[in-house]
Design a protein around this motif. Structure first.
Motif, PDB file in Angstrom:
ATOM      1  N   PHE A 193     -10.509  19.306  -8.886  1.00 33.13           N
ATOM      2  CA  PHE A 193     -11.442  19.475 -10.016  1.00 33.13           C
ATOM      3  C   PHE A 193     -10.723  19.134 -11.306  1.00 33.13           C
ATOM      4  N   GLY A 194     -11.478  18.614 -12.262  1.00 31.40           N
ATOM      5  CA  GLY A 194     -10.963  18.408 -13.612  1.00 31.40           C
ATOM      6  C   GLY A 194     -11.780  19.242 -14.571  1.00 31.40           C
ATOM      7  N   ILE A 195     -12.264  18.581 -15.625  1.00 29.88           N
ATOM      8  CA  ILE A 195     -13.015  19.329 -16.645  1.00 29.88           C
ATOM      9  C   ILE A 195     -14.423  19.687 -16.171  1.00 29.88           C
ATOM     10  N   GLY A 196     -14.809  19.218 -14.987  1.00 26.33           N
ATOM     11  CA  GLY A 196     -16.178  19.445 -14.502  1.00 26.33           C
ATOM     12  C   GLY A 196     -16.368  20.711 -13.676  1.00 26.33           C
ATOM     13  N   ILE A 197     -15.305  21.489 -13.449  1.00 25.54           N
ATOM     14  CA  ILE A 197     -15.503  22.731 -12.672  1.00 25.54           C
ATOM     15  C   ILE A 197     -16.398  23.662 -13.497  1.00 25.54           C
ATOM     16  N   ASN A 198     -17.372  24.280 -12.816  1.00 29.11           N
ATOM     17  CA  ASN A 198     -18.339  25.090 -13.575  1.00 29.11           C
ATOM     18  C   ASN A 198     -18.675  26.420 -12.906  1.00 29.11           C
ATOM     19  N   ARG A 199     -17.896  26.783 -11.864  1.00 30.55           N
ATOM     20  CA  ARG A 199     -18.178  28.058 -11.174  1.00 30.55           C
ATOM     21  C   ARG A 199     -16.970  28.447 -10.321  1.00 30.55           C
ATOM     22  N   ASP A 200     -17.030  29.673  -9.780  1.00 33.23           N
ATOM     23  CA  ASP A 200     -15.951  30.118  -8.902  1.00 33.23           C
ATOM     24  C   ASP A 200     -15.846  29.208  -7.685  1.00 33.23           C
ATOM     25  N   VAL A 201     -14.661  29.215  -7.113  1.00 32.88           N
ATOM     26  CA  VAL A 201     -14.367  28.330  -5.982  1.00 32.88           C
ATOM     27  C   VAL A 201     -14.613  29.067  -4.671  1.00 32.88           C
TER      28      VAL A 201
ATOM     29  N   LEU B 255     -12.896   1.894 -15.608  1.00 31.34           N
ATOM     30  CA  LEU B 255     -11.678   1.338 -16.226  1.00 31.34           C
ATOM     31  C   LEU B 255     -10.726   2.448 -16.661  1.00 31.34           C
ATOM     32  N   MET B 256     -11.293   3.517 -17.253  1.00 30.62           N
ATOM     33  CA  MET B 256     -10.439   4.654 -17.657  1.00 30.62           C
ATOM     34  C   MET B 256      -9.816   5.287 -16.412  1.00 30.62           C
ATOM     35  N   MET B 257     -10.600   5.305 -15.347  1.00 36.77           N
ATOM     36  CA  MET B 257     -10.115   5.866 -14.078  1.00 36.77           C
ATOM     37  C   MET B 257      -8.957   5.019 -13.543  1.00 36.77           C
TER      38      MET B 257
ATOM     39  N   ASN C 230      -3.941  16.254 -11.637  1.00 31.69           N
ATOM     40  CA  ASN C 230      -4.573  15.259 -12.494  1.00 31.69           C
ATOM     41  C   ASN C 230      -5.390  15.960 -13.584  1.00 31.69           C
ATOM     42  N   ASP C 231      -5.005  15.781 -14.802  1.00 28.68           N
ATOM     43  CA  ASP C 231      -5.717  16.208 -16.006  1.00 28.68           C
ATOM     44  C   ASP C 231      -5.706  17.714 -16.264  1.00 28.68           C
ATOM     45  N   VAL C 232      -6.148  18.509 -15.288  1.00 25.82           N
ATOM     46  CA  VAL C 232      -6.196  19.973 -15.401  1.00 25.82           C
ATOM     47  C   VAL C 232      -5.814  20.526 -14.021  1.00 25.82           C
TER      48      VAL C 232
ATOM     49  N   GLY D  88     -15.721  14.723  -7.814  1.00 26.60           N
ATOM     50  CA  GLY D  88     -15.972  14.243  -9.172  1.00 26.60           C
ATOM     51  C   GLY D  88     -15.020  13.132  -9.589  1.00 26.60           C
ATOM     52  N   ASN D  89     -15.034  12.823 -10.882  1.00 27.35           N
ATOM     53  CA  ASN D  89     -14.199  11.735 -11.396  1.00 27.35           C
ATOM     54  C   ASN D  89     -12.716  12.079 -11.399  1.00 27.35           C
ATOM     55  N   ASN D  90     -12.386  13.366 -11.379  1.00 30.45           N
ATOM     56  CA  ASN D  90     -10.980  13.744 -11.234  1.00 30.45           C
ATOM     57  C   ASN D  90     -10.442  13.194  -9.910  1.00 30.45           C
ATOM     58  N   GLY D  91     -11.267  13.275  -8.886  1.00 24.89           N
ATOM     59  CA  GLY D  91     -10.902  12.722  -7.575  1.00 24.89           C
ATOM     60  C   GLY D  91     -10.721  11.212  -7.638  1.00 24.89           C
TER      61      GLY D  91
HETATM   62  N1  LIG Z   1     -15.238  10.776 -17.733  1.00 26.06           N
HETATM   63  C1  LIG Z   1     -14.274   9.894 -17.935  1.00 26.06           C
HETATM   64  O1  LIG Z   1     -14.381   9.088 -18.778  1.00 26.06           O
HETATM   65  C2  LIG Z   1     -13.077   9.959 -17.093  1.00 26.06           C
HETATM   66  C3  LIG Z   1     -12.791  11.102 -16.385  1.00 26.06           C
HETATM   67  N2  LIG Z   1     -11.735  11.237 -15.629  1.00 26.06           N
HETATM   68  C4  LIG Z   1     -11.520  12.465 -14.895  1.00 26.06           C
HETATM   69  O2  LIG Z   1     -12.719  13.038 -14.509  1.00 26.06           O
HETATM   70  C5  LIG Z   1     -12.736  14.434 -14.741  1.00 26.06           C
HETATM   71  C6  LIG Z   1     -14.106  14.891 -15.036  1.00 26.06           C
HETATM   72  O3  LIG Z   1     -14.936  14.377 -14.062  1.00 26.06           O
HETATM   73  P1  LIG Z   1     -16.289  15.085 -13.628  1.00 26.06           P
HETATM   74  O4  LIG Z   1     -17.085  15.365 -14.841  1.00 26.06           O
HETATM   75  O5  LIG Z   1     -16.860  14.239 -12.590  1.00 26.06           O
HETATM   76  O6  LIG Z   1     -15.807  16.476 -13.084  1.00 26.06           O
HETATM   77  P2  LIG Z   1     -14.724  16.901 -11.974  1.00 26.06           P
HETATM   78  O7  LIG Z   1     -13.994  18.033 -12.565  1.00 26.06           O
HETATM   79  O8  LIG Z   1     -13.963  15.781 -11.415  1.00 26.06           O
HETATM   80  O9  LIG Z   1     -15.633  17.327 -10.746  1.00 26.06           O
HETATM   81  C7  LIG Z   1     -16.380  18.370 -10.695  1.00 26.06           C
HETATM   82  C8  LIG Z   1     -17.106  18.177  -9.363  1.00 26.06           C
HETATM   83  O10 LIG Z   1     -17.008  19.315  -8.636  1.00 26.06           O
HETATM   84  C9  LIG Z   1     -18.284  19.970  -8.503  1.00 26.06           C
HETATM   85  N3  LIG Z   1     -17.997  21.355  -8.765  1.00 26.06           N
HETATM   86  C10 LIG Z   1     -17.835  21.994  -9.945  1.00 26.06           C
HETATM   87  N4  LIG Z   1     -17.404  23.253  -9.756  1.00 26.06           N
HETATM   88  C11 LIG Z   1     -17.265  23.409  -8.405  1.00 26.06           C
HETATM   89  C12 LIG Z   1     -16.836  24.469  -7.576  1.00 26.06           C
HETATM   90  N5  LIG Z   1     -16.440  25.642  -8.059  1.00 26.06           N
HETATM   91  N6  LIG Z   1     -16.807  24.262  -6.243  1.00 26.06           N
HETATM   92  C13 LIG Z   1     -17.180  23.090  -5.709  1.00 26.06           C
HETATM   93  N7  LIG Z   1     -17.610  22.043  -6.446  1.00 26.06           N
HETATM   94  C14 LIG Z   1     -17.636  22.201  -7.776  1.00 26.06           C
HETATM   95  C15 LIG Z   1     -19.216  19.244  -9.441  1.00 26.06           C
HETATM   96  O11 LIG Z   1     -20.463  19.027  -8.894  1.00 26.06           O
HETATM   97  P3  LIG Z   1     -21.662  20.053  -8.845  1.00 26.06           P
HETATM   98  O12 LIG Z   1     -21.530  20.684  -7.493  1.00 26.06           O
HETATM   99  O13 LIG Z   1     -21.494  21.035  -9.984  1.00 26.06           O
HETATM  100  O14 LIG Z   1     -22.859  19.187  -8.985  1.00 26.06           O
HETATM  101  C16 LIG Z   1     -18.522  17.874  -9.536  1.00 26.06           C
HETATM  102  O15 LIG Z   1     -18.906  17.050  -8.435  1.00 26.06           O
HETATM  103  C17 LIG Z   1     -11.764  14.644 -15.871  1.00 26.06           C
HETATM  104  O16 LIG Z   1     -11.133  15.890 -15.784  1.00 26.06           O
HETATM  105  C18 LIG Z   1     -10.784  13.519 -15.673  1.00 26.06           C
HETATM  106  O17 LIG Z   1      -9.749  13.939 -14.832  1.00 26.06           O
HETATM  107  C19 LIG Z   1     -10.805  10.139 -15.346  1.00 26.06           C
HETATM  108  O18 LIG Z   1     -10.982   9.756 -14.023  1.00 26.06           O
HETATM  109  C20 LIG Z   1     -10.917   8.980 -16.300  1.00 26.06           C
HETATM  110  C21 LIG Z   1     -12.177   8.767 -16.988  1.00 26.06           C
END
Ligand SMILES: NC(=O)C1=CN([C@@H]2O[C@H](COP(=O)(O)OP(=O)(O)OC[C@H]3O[C@@H](n4cnc5c(N)ncnc54)[C@H](OP(=O)(O)O)[C@@H]3O)[C@@H](O)[C@H]2O)[C@@H](O)CC1
Ligand SMILES: [K+]
Length: 207
Positions: A124-132, A17-19, A153-155, A49-52
């Motif tokens: 990527f949004g807040i879930g990025i956790n390493r270099d690209v 729903l937030m998405m 989107n978001d970040v 991820g959810n940013n997508g």
């Molecule tokens: N939560 C909520 O309520 C809502 C959240 N929302 C949105 O979601 C975002 C957060 O979502 P998220 O947590 O899914 O993270 P996000 O940044 O989309 O994906 C990270 C993905 O990338 C991957 N990955 C990481 N680093 C990487 C790299 N260097 N190179 C390649 N892959 C890499 C990592 O997977 P991994 O490989 O680490 O398992 C993961 O699959 C937030 O910013 C907001 O915009 C809205 O939609 C509304 C509601």
């Protein structure tokens, strides 16, 4: 923000729903830029991820206005998060949205980036956790080299949302749609042009 997201889910607000709300808000910003700059060629880029998921939802909203676009999914259908898969399923027969999977045709993705006038960055949004690394690296680099107007989107993808620091590369957007509330570093003067989008997080859990 991760904590607020988690609180919202625990309280009963589904991510889907937030998405959906994020998608509607992003679409509204897209509509403004499309009108202002008379844009025809639109490319939406969704990461796993959810940013997508937010930009996948935005694509459906935009199509409701009769606007056609191309949507790049970075990876495959199966690599998407569960909430993003739901939003992808809602466009499975959409005649206005052409879906391109980067896993099948990276060359096409790079040439679409070059040809677009508006690019929506949901890599990527807040879930990025390493270099690209590649293919994401080449895609971000092509976005930055293009002449398109870019909305993130978001970040901006590639930036650590907590610190504002770039990993090894990041999208340089013209405009940012921040979800719920801005991160502290965004408040520094001249950092970025942004709007804060309301995604419906209940006020009583927002702390
Ligand atoms: N939560 C909520 O309520 C809502 C959240 N929302 C949105 O979601 C975002 C957060 O979502 P998220 O947590 O899914 O993270 P996000 O940044 O989309 O994906 C990270 C993905 O990338 C991957 N990955 C990481 N680093 C990487 C790299 N260097 N190179 C390649 N892959 C890499 C990592 O997977 P991994 O490989 O680490 O398992 C993961 O699959 C937030 O910013 C907001 O915009 C809205 O939609 C509304 C509601
Ligand atoms: K992003």
């Amino acid at each position: 923000m991760k904590k607020i997201d988690q609180n919202a889910v625990t309280y009963g607000m589904p991510i889907e729903l937030m998405m959906e709300n994020a998608g509607r808000e992003i679409c509204n910003e897209m509509l403004k830029k499309i009108k202002k700059y008379k844009i025809k060629k639109i490319l939406v880029v969704a990461g796993n991820g959810n940013n997508g998921g937010g930009v996948i939802a935005a694509s459906r909203h935009l199509s409701i206005y009769g606007i056609s676009l191309k949507l790049v999914i970075l990876g495959t259908k199966n690599s998407l998060s569960t909430p993003s898969k739901l939003h992808l399923s809602l466009i499975r027969k959409n005649p206005k949205i052409q879906i391109i999977y980067s896993s099948k045709n990276l060359k096409k993705v790079l040439s679409e980036i070059q040809n677009s006038e508006l690019i929506i960055d949901g890599i990527f949004g807040i879930g990025i956790n390493r270099d690209v690394i590649d293919p994401h690296y080449s895609i971000i680099s092509a976005i930055n080299d293009s002449n398109a107007y870019v909305i993130s989107n978001d970040v901006p993808s590639g930036i650590n949302a907590d610190s504002g620091k770039i990993y090894n590369i990041a999208v340089k957007p013209n405009y940012l749609v921040v979800l719920h509330k801005p991160k502290k570093w965004m408040m520094r003067p001249k950092t970025l042009k942004f709007i804060v989008a309301n995604i419906g997080i209940p006020i009583e859990i927002d702390n």
